[in-house]
Design a protein around this motif. Structure first.
Motif, PDB file in Angstrom:
ATOM      1  N   SER A   1      80.103  29.463 -60.867  1.00  0.00           N
ATOM      2  CA  SER A   1      79.140  30.036 -61.920  1.00  0.00           C
ATOM      3  C   SER A   1      78.026  29.954 -62.522  1.00  0.00           C
ATOM      4  N   ALA A   2      78.220  28.340 -63.105  1.00  0.00           N
ATOM      5  CA  ALA A   2      77.640  27.970 -64.150  1.00  0.00           C
ATOM      6  C   ALA A   2      78.441  26.247 -63.279  1.00  0.00           C
ATOM      7  N   TYR A   3      76.557  25.269 -64.339  1.00  0.00           N
ATOM      8  CA  TYR A   3      76.258  23.852 -64.041  1.00  0.00           C
ATOM      9  C   TYR A   3      77.734  23.147 -64.163  1.00  0.00           C
ATOM     10  N   ARG A   4      77.774  22.420 -63.084  1.00  0.00           N
ATOM     11  CA  ARG A   4      79.200  21.885 -63.004  1.00  0.00           C
ATOM     12  C   ARG A   4      78.636  20.246 -62.484  1.00  0.00           C
ATOM     13  N   PRO A   5      78.507  19.363 -63.190  1.00  0.00           N
ATOM     14  CA  PRO A   5      77.955  17.639 -62.948  1.00  0.00           C
ATOM     15  C   PRO A   5      78.998  17.262 -61.714  1.00  0.00           C
ATOM     16  N   GLY A   6      79.037  17.360 -61.367  1.00  0.00           N
ATOM     17  CA  GLY A   6      80.389  16.824 -59.788  1.00  0.00           C
ATOM     18  C   GLY A   6      79.589  17.476 -58.827  1.00  0.00           C
ATOM     19  N   VAL A   7      80.188  19.199 -59.303  1.00  0.00           N
ATOM     20  CA  VAL A   7      79.586  19.510 -57.665  1.00  0.00           C
ATOM     21  C   VAL A   7      77.988  19.464 -57.483  1.00  0.00           C
ATOM     22  N   TYR A   8      77.354  20.068 -58.567  1.00  0.00           N
ATOM     23  CA  TYR A   8      75.705  19.664 -58.373  1.00  0.00           C
ATOM     24  C   TYR A   8      75.395  17.752 -58.281  1.00  0.00           C
ATOM     25  N   TRP A   9      75.913  17.601 -58.548  1.00  0.00           N
ATOM     26  CA  TRP A   9      75.143  16.296 -57.908  1.00  0.00           C
ATOM     27  C   TRP A   9      75.666  15.170 -56.605  1.00  0.00           C
ATOM     28  N   LEU A  10      76.944  15.726 -56.785  1.00  0.00           N
ATOM     29  CA  LEU A  10      77.108  15.422 -54.492  1.00  0.00           C
ATOM     30  C   LEU A  10      76.926  15.942 -54.211  1.00  0.00           C
ATOM     31  N   ALA A  11      75.917  17.435 -54.600  1.00  0.00           N
ATOM     32  CA  ALA A  11      74.860  17.965 -53.269  1.00  0.00           C
ATOM     33  C   ALA A  11      73.856  17.799 -53.476  1.00  0.00           C
ATOM     34  N   VAL A  12      72.951  16.849 -54.970  1.00  0.00           N
ATOM     35  CA  VAL A  12      72.102  16.285 -54.417  1.00  0.00           C
ATOM     36  C   VAL A  12      72.762  15.115 -53.885  1.00  0.00           C
ATOM     37  N   ALA A  13      73.053  14.080 -54.070  1.00  0.00           N
ATOM     38  CA  ALA A  13      73.453  12.873 -53.098  1.00  0.00           C
ATOM     39  C   ALA A  13      73.312  13.081 -51.713  1.00  0.00           C
ATOM     40  N   MET A  14      74.251  14.807 -51.025  1.00  0.00           N
ATOM     41  CA  MET A  14      74.255  15.361 -49.888  1.00  0.00           C
ATOM     42  C   MET A  14      72.717  15.542 -49.539  1.00  0.00           C
ATOM     43  N   ILE A  15      72.023  15.946 -49.913  1.00  0.00           N
ATOM     44  CA  ILE A  15      70.425  16.266 -50.020  1.00  0.00           C
ATOM     45  C   ILE A  15      70.059  15.374 -49.702  1.00  0.00           C
ATOM     46  N   SER A  16      70.357  13.995 -50.299  1.00  0.00           N
ATOM     47  CA  SER A  16      68.886  13.780 -50.108  1.00  0.00           C
ATOM     48  C   SER A  16      69.859  12.136 -48.902  1.00  0.00           C
TER      49      SER A  16
ATOM     50  N   SER B   1      69.355  29.830 -53.591  1.00  0.00           N
ATOM     51  CA  SER B   1      68.694  28.960 -52.789  1.00  0.00           C
ATOM     52  C   SER B   1      67.205  28.210 -52.843  1.00  0.00           C
ATOM     53  N   PHE B   2      66.046  29.286 -53.324  1.00  0.00           N
ATOM     54  CA  PHE B   2      64.814  28.870 -53.057  1.00  0.00           C
ATOM     55  C   PHE B   2      64.728  26.971 -54.030  1.00  0.00           C
ATOM     56  N   TYR B   3      65.350  26.929 -54.861  1.00  0.00           N
ATOM     57  CA  TYR B   3      65.686  25.363 -55.732  1.00  0.00           C
ATOM     58  C   TYR B   3      66.307  24.517 -54.634  1.00  0.00           C
ATOM     59  N   TRP B   4      67.446  24.869 -53.769  1.00  0.00           N
ATOM     60  CA  TRP B   4      68.061  24.031 -53.106  1.00  0.00           C
ATOM     61  C   TRP B   4      67.119  23.774 -51.592  1.00  0.00           C
ATOM     62  N   LEU B   5      66.107  24.682 -51.612  1.00  0.00           N
ATOM     63  CA  LEU B   5      65.277  24.055 -50.296  1.00  0.00           C
ATOM     64  C   LEU B   5      64.561  23.219 -50.558  1.00  0.00           C
ATOM     65  N   THR B   6      63.955  23.698 -52.185  1.00  0.00           N
ATOM     66  CA  THR B   6      62.791  23.101 -52.188  1.00  0.00           C
ATOM     67  C   THR B   6      63.846  20.938 -52.701  1.00  0.00           C
TER      68      THR B   6
ATOM     69  N   VAL C   1      78.117  25.175 -50.596  1.00  0.00           N
ATOM     70  CA  VAL C   1      78.931  26.505 -50.521  1.00  0.00           C
ATOM     71  C   VAL C   1      79.805  26.544 -51.661  1.00  0.00           C
ATOM     72  N   VAL C   2      80.127  25.198 -52.739  1.00  0.00           N
ATOM     73  CA  VAL C   2      80.870  24.917 -53.224  1.00  0.00           C
ATOM     74  C   VAL C   2      80.334  25.246 -54.385  1.00  0.00           C
ATOM     75  N   GLN C   3      79.106  24.535 -54.382  1.00  0.00           N
ATOM     76  CA  GLN C   3      77.308  24.931 -55.484  1.00  0.00           C
ATOM     77  C   GLN C   3      77.367  26.440 -55.917  1.00  0.00           C
ATOM     78  N   PHE C   4      77.166  26.792 -54.241  1.00  0.00           N
ATOM     79  CA  PHE C   4      77.394  28.225 -54.322  1.00  0.00           C
ATOM     80  C   PHE C   4      77.478  29.382 -55.475  1.00  0.00           C
ATOM     81  N   ARG C   5      78.955  29.117 -55.299  1.00  0.00           N
ATOM     82  CA  ARG C   5      80.109  30.126 -55.892  1.00  0.00           C
ATOM     83  C   ARG C   5      80.156  29.590 -57.022  1.00  0.00           C
TER      84      ARG C   5
ATOM     85  N   LEU D   1      78.963  18.314 -44.692  1.00  0.00           N
ATOM     86  CA  LEU D   1      79.091  18.042 -45.282  1.00  0.00           C
ATOM     87  C   LEU D   1      78.602  18.613 -46.365  1.00  0.00           C
ATOM     88  N   LEU D   2      77.825  18.724 -46.150  1.00  0.00           N
ATOM     89  CA  LEU D   2      76.283  19.094 -46.814  1.00  0.00           C
ATOM     90  C   LEU D   2      76.662  20.675 -47.098  1.00  0.00           C
TER      91      LEU D   2
END
Length: 171
Positions: free
Chosen positions: A88-103, A158-163, A82-86, A76-77
């Motif tokens: 073109s700009a900061y999208r709060p829903g996608v970004y914070w879902l990615a943060v929650a999934m990475i958590s 990529s560096f950001y999300w690995l961090t 994949v959606v986040q990388f695609r 799921l992460l």
């Protein structure tokens, strides 16, 4: 581009803000991460809590075992990233879902190391601290910056999300 749009990067500014070797990869039109404000930190803390709680809850309730839950959440992460990388700009829903999934996944990585492989927490903490340092060194060497104010190339993202992943796995 309008200067009043939060996160917008002027085209000439982004093309001149990094050395030539750091401008490889597709140039994005917008910064892909939110401004670091009080709201950022409140949501970040909530995502951390969600990660810890969700990893334990899913492990207990889904009946998949720690490994099964880890594989499901990792898949799921990947889909969310994949959606986040695609975008073109900061999208709060996608970004914070990615943060929650990475958590969640970061917590599950640590849980697997400790529970399934018997790796002491001290050892995994040192290992993730070293991995985090390696990411920072590689990021700086390739980009000549660690700024999160210009996450505007695929490589920087990529560096950001690995961090982010290694910080959640770390603690």
């Amino acid at each position: 581009m309008s200067a009043d749009i939060p996160g917008a990067l002027e085209a000439h500014e982004s093309s001149n803000s990094a050395p030539a070797h750091a401008r490889t990869g597709p140039r994005l039109r917008w910064n892909k991460v939110p401004e670091v404000t009080l709201y950022f930190w409140v949501i970040k803390v909530l995502c951390t809590t969600v990660g810890e709680t969700a990893a334990d809850l899913l492990n207990e309730k889904l009946g998949l075992g720690l490994t099964g839950v880890s594989l499901l959440m990792s898949a799921l992460l990947v889909a969310v990233l994949v959606v986040q990388f695609r975008t073109s700009a900061y999208r709060p829903g996608v970004y914070w879902l990615a943060v929650a999934m990475i958590s969640i996944v970061g917590t599950l990585i640590s849980d697997n190391l400790t529970d399934n492989l018997g790796v002491p927490l001290e050892t995994s903490t040192i290992a993730f601290a070293i991995l985090l340092a390696v990411v920072f060194i590689a990021w700086y060497r390739s980009e000549r910056t660690l700024s999160i104010h210009h996450i505007d190339t695929t490589r920087r993202e990529s560096f950001y999300w690995l961090t982010v992943l290694f910080t959640f796995a770390l603690g």
